[in-house]
Design a protein around this motif. Structure first.
Motif, PDB file in Angstrom:
ATOM      1  N   VAL A   1      12.507  86.192  18.033  1.00 18.96           N
ATOM      2  CA  VAL A   1      13.326  84.980  18.093  1.00 18.96           C
ATOM      3  C   VAL A   1      12.627  83.877  17.305  1.00 18.96           C
ATOM      4  O   VAL A   1      13.262  83.113  16.574  1.00 18.96           O
ATOM      5  N   HIS A   2      11.322  83.818  17.411  1.00 22.96           N
ATOM      6  CA  HIS A   2      10.544  82.784  16.729  1.00 22.96           C
ATOM      7  C   HIS A   2      10.706  82.877  15.207  1.00 22.96           C
ATOM      8  O   HIS A   2      10.608  81.874  14.500  1.00 22.96           O
ATOM      9  N   ASP A   3      10.960  84.072  14.684  1.00 25.59           N
ATOM     10  CA  ASP A   3      11.189  84.233  13.248  1.00 25.59           C
ATOM     11  C   ASP A   3      12.420  83.441  12.804  1.00 25.59           C
ATOM     12  O   ASP A   3      12.461  82.906  11.694  1.00 25.59           O
ATOM     13  N   LEU A   4      13.419  83.364  13.675  1.00 25.05           N
ATOM     14  CA  LEU A   4      14.620  82.587  13.358  1.00 25.05           C
ATOM     15  C   LEU A   4      14.280  81.103  13.259  1.00 25.05           C
ATOM     16  O   LEU A   4      14.803  80.377  12.407  1.00 25.05           O
ATOM     17  N   ARG A   5      13.381  80.650  14.113  1.00 27.71           N
ATOM     18  CA  ARG A   5      12.934  79.250  14.111  1.00 27.71           C
ATOM     19  C   ARG A   5      12.232  78.916  12.793  1.00 27.71           C
ATOM     20  O   ARG A   5      12.514  77.900  12.169  1.00 27.71           O
ATOM     21  N   HIS A   6      11.311  79.790  12.380  1.00 25.86           N
ATOM     22  CA  HIS A   6      10.606  79.574  11.117  1.00 25.86           C
ATOM     23  C   HIS A   6      11.580  79.560   9.945  1.00 25.86           C
ATOM     24  O   HIS A   6      11.495  78.709   9.060  1.00 25.86           O
ATOM     25  N   THR A   7      12.499  80.503   9.956  1.00 28.64           N
ATOM     26  CA  THR A   7      13.481  80.598   8.873  1.00 28.64           C
ATOM     27  C   THR A   7      14.337  79.345   8.793  1.00 28.64           C
ATOM     28  O   THR A   7      14.584  78.812   7.706  1.00 28.64           O
ATOM     29  N   MET A   8      14.777  78.834   9.939  1.00 23.95           N
ATOM     30  CA  MET A   8      15.589  77.622   9.958  1.00 23.95           C
ATOM     31  C   MET A   8      14.821  76.449   9.358  1.00 23.95           C
ATOM     32  O   MET A   8      15.337  75.702   8.534  1.00 23.95           O
ATOM     33  N   ALA A   9      13.561  76.289   9.753  1.00 25.96           N
ATOM     34  CA  ALA A   9      12.761  75.159   9.265  1.00 25.96           C
ATOM     35  C   ALA A   9      12.557  75.242   7.752  1.00 25.96           C
ATOM     36  O   ALA A   9      12.777  74.263   7.028  1.00 25.96           O
ATOM     37  N   VAL A  10      12.149  76.401   7.276  1.00 30.11           N
ATOM     38  CA  VAL A  10      11.884  76.566   5.844  1.00 30.11           C
ATOM     39  C   VAL A  10      13.167  76.433   5.034  1.00 30.11           C
ATOM     40  O   VAL A  10      13.190  75.786   3.981  1.00 30.11           O
ATOM     41  N   ASN A  11      14.263  77.005   5.517  1.00 28.85           N
ATOM     42  CA  ASN A  11      15.529  76.900   4.787  1.00 28.85           C
ATOM     43  C   ASN A  11      16.031  75.457   4.720  1.00 28.85           C
ATOM     44  O   ASN A  11      16.584  75.040   3.697  1.00 28.85           O
ATOM     45  N   ASN A  12      15.841  74.691   5.792  1.00 34.01           N
ATOM     46  CA  ASN A  12      16.221  73.280   5.748  1.00 34.01           C
ATOM     47  C   ASN A  12      15.407  72.533   4.711  1.00 34.01           C
ATOM     48  O   ASN A  12      15.955  71.778   3.901  1.00 34.01           O
ATOM     49  N   LEU A  13      14.106  72.730   4.718  1.00 36.94           N
ATOM     50  CA  LEU A  13      13.247  72.049   3.743  1.00 36.94           C
ATOM     51  C   LEU A  13      13.614  72.454   2.315  1.00 36.94           C
ATOM     52  O   LEU A  13      13.729  71.606   1.429  1.00 36.94           O
ATOM     53  N   ARG A  14      13.809  73.739   2.096  1.00 36.67           N
ATOM     54  CA  ARG A  14      14.177  74.224   0.761  1.00 36.67           C
ATOM     55  C   ARG A  14      15.489  73.602   0.300  1.00 36.67           C
ATOM     56  O   ARG A  14      15.628  73.152  -0.841  1.00 36.67           O
ATOM     57  N   SER A  15      16.440  73.520   1.195  1.00 43.44           N
ATOM     58  CA  SER A  15      17.742  72.927   0.881  1.00 43.44           C
ATOM     59  C   SER A  15      17.609  71.437   0.565  1.00 43.44           C
ATOM     60  O   SER A  15      18.226  70.935  -0.371  1.00 43.44           O
ATOM     61  N   TRP A  16      16.801  70.721   1.349  1.00 42.06           N
ATOM     62  CA  TRP A  16      16.606  69.292   1.098  1.00 42.06           C
ATOM     63  C   TRP A  16      15.976  69.061  -0.263  1.00 42.06           C
ATOM     64  O   TRP A  16      16.377  68.162  -0.991  1.00 42.06           O
ATOM     65  N   PHE A  17      14.972  69.880  -0.609  1.00 40.80           N
ATOM     66  CA  PHE A  17      14.349  69.748  -1.926  1.00 40.80           C
ATOM     67  C   PHE A  17      15.364  70.034  -3.030  1.00 40.80           C
ATOM     68  O   PHE A  17      15.435  69.313  -4.017  1.00 40.80           O
TER      69      PHE A  17
END
Length: 117
Positions: free
Chosen positions: A39-55
């Motif tokens: 489940v924690h992998d989903l958390r990491h993925t969400m955080a990184v994908n948000n940052l990547r999208s913002w950039f």
């Protein structure tokens, strides 16, 4: 955020049990304790994908990092900036942008975050 049938929040054990059931139903293998997917992998993925999208959209990541901090429930921005370093390491084209915006304030990833988030 995820109420159970009684209206109270689900326990971590209940979430893990359901997640493993969903993996089994989707025929996705689980390697056992300590071997994902977790489940924690989903958390990491969400955080990184948000940052990547913002950039990618040219957003002011410095202004949005506290939003991600609050969403993830981190007590300090230092816990959240781990994802900023992880994003830069995973997407090298972002590294130059981070260096321009933050300089040496965001060192490279050398270990896991202290709180495991």
């Amino acid at each position: 955020m995820f109420p159970g049938t009684t209206g109270r929040p689900l326990t971590i054990g209940n979430i893990d049990k359901n997640f493993r059931r969903f993996l089994w139903q989707a025929r996705i293998p689980h390697g056992g304790r300590g071997h994902g997917p977790r489940v924690h992998d989903l958390r990491h993925t969400m955080a990184v994908n948000n940052l990547r999208s913002w950039f990618a959209r040219g957003e002011d990541v410095a202004a949005l990092l506290p939003v991600l901090q609050a969403y993830m429930g981190h007590a300090s921005i230092g816990d959240t900036d781990y994802y900023l370093r992880l994003t830069a390491e995973s997407y090298p084209h972002i590294t130059a942008r981070i260096q321009r915006a933050y300089g040496d304030n965001v060192p490279p990833v050398t270990e896991s975050p202290c709180d495991g988030n």
